[in-house]
Design a protein around this motif. Sequence first.
Motif, PDB file in Angstrom:
ATOM      1  N   GLN A 121       0.892  -1.121  -0.029  1.00 21.39           N
ATOM      2  CA  GLN A 121       0.046  -0.006  -0.076  1.00 21.39           C
ATOM      3  C   GLN A 121       0.969   1.296  -0.184  1.00 21.39           C
ATOM      4  N   LEU A 122       0.459   2.103  -1.074  1.00 18.05           N
ATOM      5  CA  LEU A 122       1.250   3.274  -0.983  1.00 18.05           C
ATOM      6  C   LEU A 122       0.474   4.671  -0.510  1.00 18.05           C
ATOM      7  N   GLN A 123       0.952   5.503   0.258  1.00 15.81           N
ATOM      8  CA  GLN A 123      -0.030   6.728   0.623  1.00 15.81           C
ATOM      9  C   GLN A 123       1.153   8.048   0.302  1.00 15.81           C
ATOM     10  N   ALA A 124       0.221   8.851  -0.519  1.00 17.11           N
ATOM     11  CA  ALA A 124       1.118  10.022  -1.016  1.00 17.11           C
ATOM     12  C   ALA A 124       0.411  11.049  -0.277  1.00 17.11           C
ATOM     13  N   PHE A 125       1.461  12.150  -0.078  1.00 17.88           N
ATOM     14  CA  PHE A 125       0.977  13.549   0.857  1.00 17.88           C
ATOM     15  C   PHE A 125       1.935  14.782  -0.090  1.00 17.88           C
ATOM     16  N   GLY A 126       1.269  15.873   0.256  1.00 18.16           N
ATOM     17  CA  GLY A 126       2.042  16.965  -0.123  1.00 18.16           C
ATOM     18  C   GLY A 126       1.766  17.975  -1.278  1.00 18.16           C
ATOM     19  N   GLY A 127       0.788  17.371  -1.965  1.00 23.08           N
ATOM     20  CA  GLY A 127       0.002  18.124  -3.088  1.00 23.08           C
ATOM     21  C   GLY A 127      -0.444  19.548  -2.556  1.00 23.08           C
ATOM     22  N   GLY A 128      -0.953  20.280  -3.675  1.00 24.48           N
ATOM     23  CA  GLY A 128      -1.465  21.538  -3.144  1.00 24.48           C
ATOM     24  C   GLY A 128      -1.577  22.613  -4.411  1.00 24.48           C
ATOM     25  N   LEU A 129      -1.826  23.750  -3.890  1.00 25.13           N
ATOM     26  CA  LEU A 129      -1.725  24.878  -4.921  1.00 25.13           C
ATOM     27  C   LEU A 129      -0.636  25.852  -4.670  1.00 25.13           C
ATOM     28  N   VAL A 130       0.116  26.189  -5.680  1.00 20.90           N
ATOM     29  CA  VAL A 130       1.275  27.052  -5.323  1.00 20.90           C
ATOM     30  C   VAL A 130       1.449  27.888  -6.810  1.00 20.90           C
ATOM     31  N   GLN A 131       1.976  29.066  -6.487  1.00 23.55           N
ATOM     32  CA  GLN A 131       2.366  29.928  -7.591  1.00 23.55           C
ATOM     33  C   GLN A 131       3.402  29.600  -8.522  1.00 23.55           C
ATOM     34  N   ALA A 132       3.261  29.879  -9.720  1.00 25.04           N
ATOM     35  CA  ALA A 132       4.421  29.791 -10.712  1.00 25.04           C
ATOM     36  C   ALA A 132       5.882  30.159  -9.797  1.00 25.04           C
ATOM     37  N   GLY A 133       7.025  29.462  -9.891  1.00 21.74           N
ATOM     38  CA  GLY A 133       8.215  29.676  -9.227  1.00 21.74           C
ATOM     39  C   GLY A 133       8.468  29.162  -7.788  1.00 21.74           C
ATOM     40  N   GLY A 134       7.281  28.734  -7.179  1.00 21.32           N
ATOM     41  CA  GLY A 134       7.157  28.264  -6.162  1.00 21.32           C
ATOM     42  C   GLY A 134       7.653  27.068  -5.829  1.00 21.32           C
ATOM     43  N   SER A 135       7.450  26.128  -4.677  1.00 19.90           N
ATOM     44  CA  SER A 135       8.094  24.781  -4.407  1.00 19.90           C
ATOM     45  C   SER A 135       7.035  24.048  -3.722  1.00 19.90           C
ATOM     46  N   LEU A 136       7.208  22.724  -3.829  1.00 25.69           N
ATOM     47  CA  LEU A 136       6.220  21.824  -2.858  1.00 25.69           C
ATOM     48  C   LEU A 136       7.179  20.439  -2.879  1.00 25.69           C
ATOM     49  N   ARG A 137       6.913  19.658  -1.693  1.00 24.48           N
ATOM     50  CA  ARG A 137       7.577  18.408  -1.594  1.00 24.48           C
ATOM     51  C   ARG A 137       6.362  17.388  -1.384  1.00 24.48           C
ATOM     52  N   LEU A 138       6.604  16.441  -2.212  1.00 27.32           N
ATOM     53  CA  LEU A 138       5.868  15.216  -2.352  1.00 27.32           C
ATOM     54  C   LEU A 138       6.281  14.306  -1.496  1.00 27.32           C
ATOM     55  N   SER A 139       5.557  13.519  -0.612  1.00 19.62           N
ATOM     56  CA  SER A 139       6.109  12.347   0.102  1.00 19.62           C
ATOM     57  C   SER A 139       5.135  10.983  -0.310  1.00 19.62           C
ATOM     58  N   CYS A 140       5.749   9.724  -0.349  1.00 20.34           N
ATOM     59  CA  CYS A 140       5.040   8.727  -0.434  1.00 20.34           C
ATOM     60  C   CYS A 140       5.549   7.521   0.376  1.00 20.34           C
ATOM     61  N   VAL A 141       4.773   6.667   1.125  1.00 23.32           N
ATOM     62  CA  VAL A 141       4.926   5.920   2.155  1.00 23.32           C
ATOM     63  C   VAL A 141       4.412   4.593   1.699  1.00 23.32           C
ATOM     64  N   ALA A 142       5.351   3.672   1.700  1.00 21.08           N
ATOM     65  CA  ALA A 142       4.984   2.539   1.539  1.00 21.08           C
ATOM     66  C   ALA A 142       4.792   1.574   2.625  1.00 21.08           C
ATOM     67  N   SER A 143       3.707   0.723   2.828  1.00 17.49           N
ATOM     68  CA  SER A 143       3.528  -0.009   4.078  1.00 17.49           C
ATOM     69  C   SER A 143       3.092  -1.324   3.634  1.00 17.49           C
ATOM     70  N   GLY A 144       2.798  -2.286   4.457  1.00 19.40           N
ATOM     71  CA  GLY A 144       2.415  -3.688   4.205  1.00 19.40           C
ATOM     72  C   GLY A 144       3.563  -4.861   4.398  1.00 19.40           C
ATOM     73  N   GLU A 145       3.259  -5.760   3.709  1.00 14.83           N
ATOM     74  CA  GLU A 145       4.129  -6.994   3.796  1.00 14.83           C
ATOM     75  C   GLU A 145       5.178  -6.898   2.714  1.00 14.83           C
ATOM     76  N   ILE A 146       6.083  -5.857   3.035  1.00 17.98           N
ATOM     77  CA  ILE A 146       7.055  -5.597   2.104  1.00 17.98           C
ATOM     78  C   ILE A 146       8.535  -6.089   2.623  1.00 17.98           C
ATOM     79  N   TYR A 147       9.253  -6.740   1.773  1.00 19.33           N
ATOM     80  CA  TYR A 147      10.562  -7.362   2.134  1.00 19.33           C
ATOM     81  C   TYR A 147      11.658  -6.388   1.995  1.00 19.33           C
ATOM     82  N   ARG A 148      11.434  -5.688   0.283  1.00 23.10           N
ATOM     83  CA  ARG A 148      12.333  -4.827   0.061  1.00 23.10           C
ATOM     84  C   ARG A 148      11.744  -4.252  -0.981  1.00 23.10           C
ATOM     85  N   VAL A 149      11.922  -2.753  -1.057  1.00 21.81           N
ATOM     86  CA  VAL A 149      11.573  -1.939  -2.014  1.00 21.81           C
ATOM     87  C   VAL A 149      12.667  -1.556  -2.992  1.00 21.81           C
ATOM     88  N   ASN A 150      12.709  -2.265  -4.307  1.00 16.92           N
ATOM     89  CA  ASN A 150      13.516  -2.004  -5.139  1.00 16.92           C
ATOM     90  C   ASN A 150      13.957  -0.769  -5.892  1.00 16.92           C
TER      91      ASN A 150
END
Length: 119
Positions: free
Chosen positions: A1-30
């Motif tokens: 399962q993946l859950q993403a965060f951080g979107g939004g509204l920003v003016q041109a020239g601005g910055s945003l940071r997106l995050s995505c967390v993986a969870s569940g029965e994961i041995y290794r994310v490649n």
Amino acid sequence: QLQAFGGGLVQAGGSLRLSCVASGEIYRVNEMAWYRQAPGKQRELVAHIYTGSGSTNYADSVKGRFTISRDNAKSTVYLQMTNLKPEDTAVYYCNTDSLSDSGQRMLSWGQGTQVTVSS
């Protein structure tokens, strides 16, 4: 399962940071990646990272402006977006290629987060 965060509204020239967390029965994310899909357009790869080596690649349209990174301990991928442009407006999706605890390869998609850049 993946859950993403951080979107939004920003003016041109601005910055945003997106995050995505993986969870569940994961041995290794490649591999982890960010894609985006603008209205009426196909989903496109924005940035990709190999979690082991840290090797990255980017779409030409975002090179020099976006940076993908990961925290393996947290199974999290980030997308730092700077100098945003109106054409960056899209729904951003995270994607992972991972190995489950039972040894199966899993390709997973997050739910998407909207990024809107106003001119």
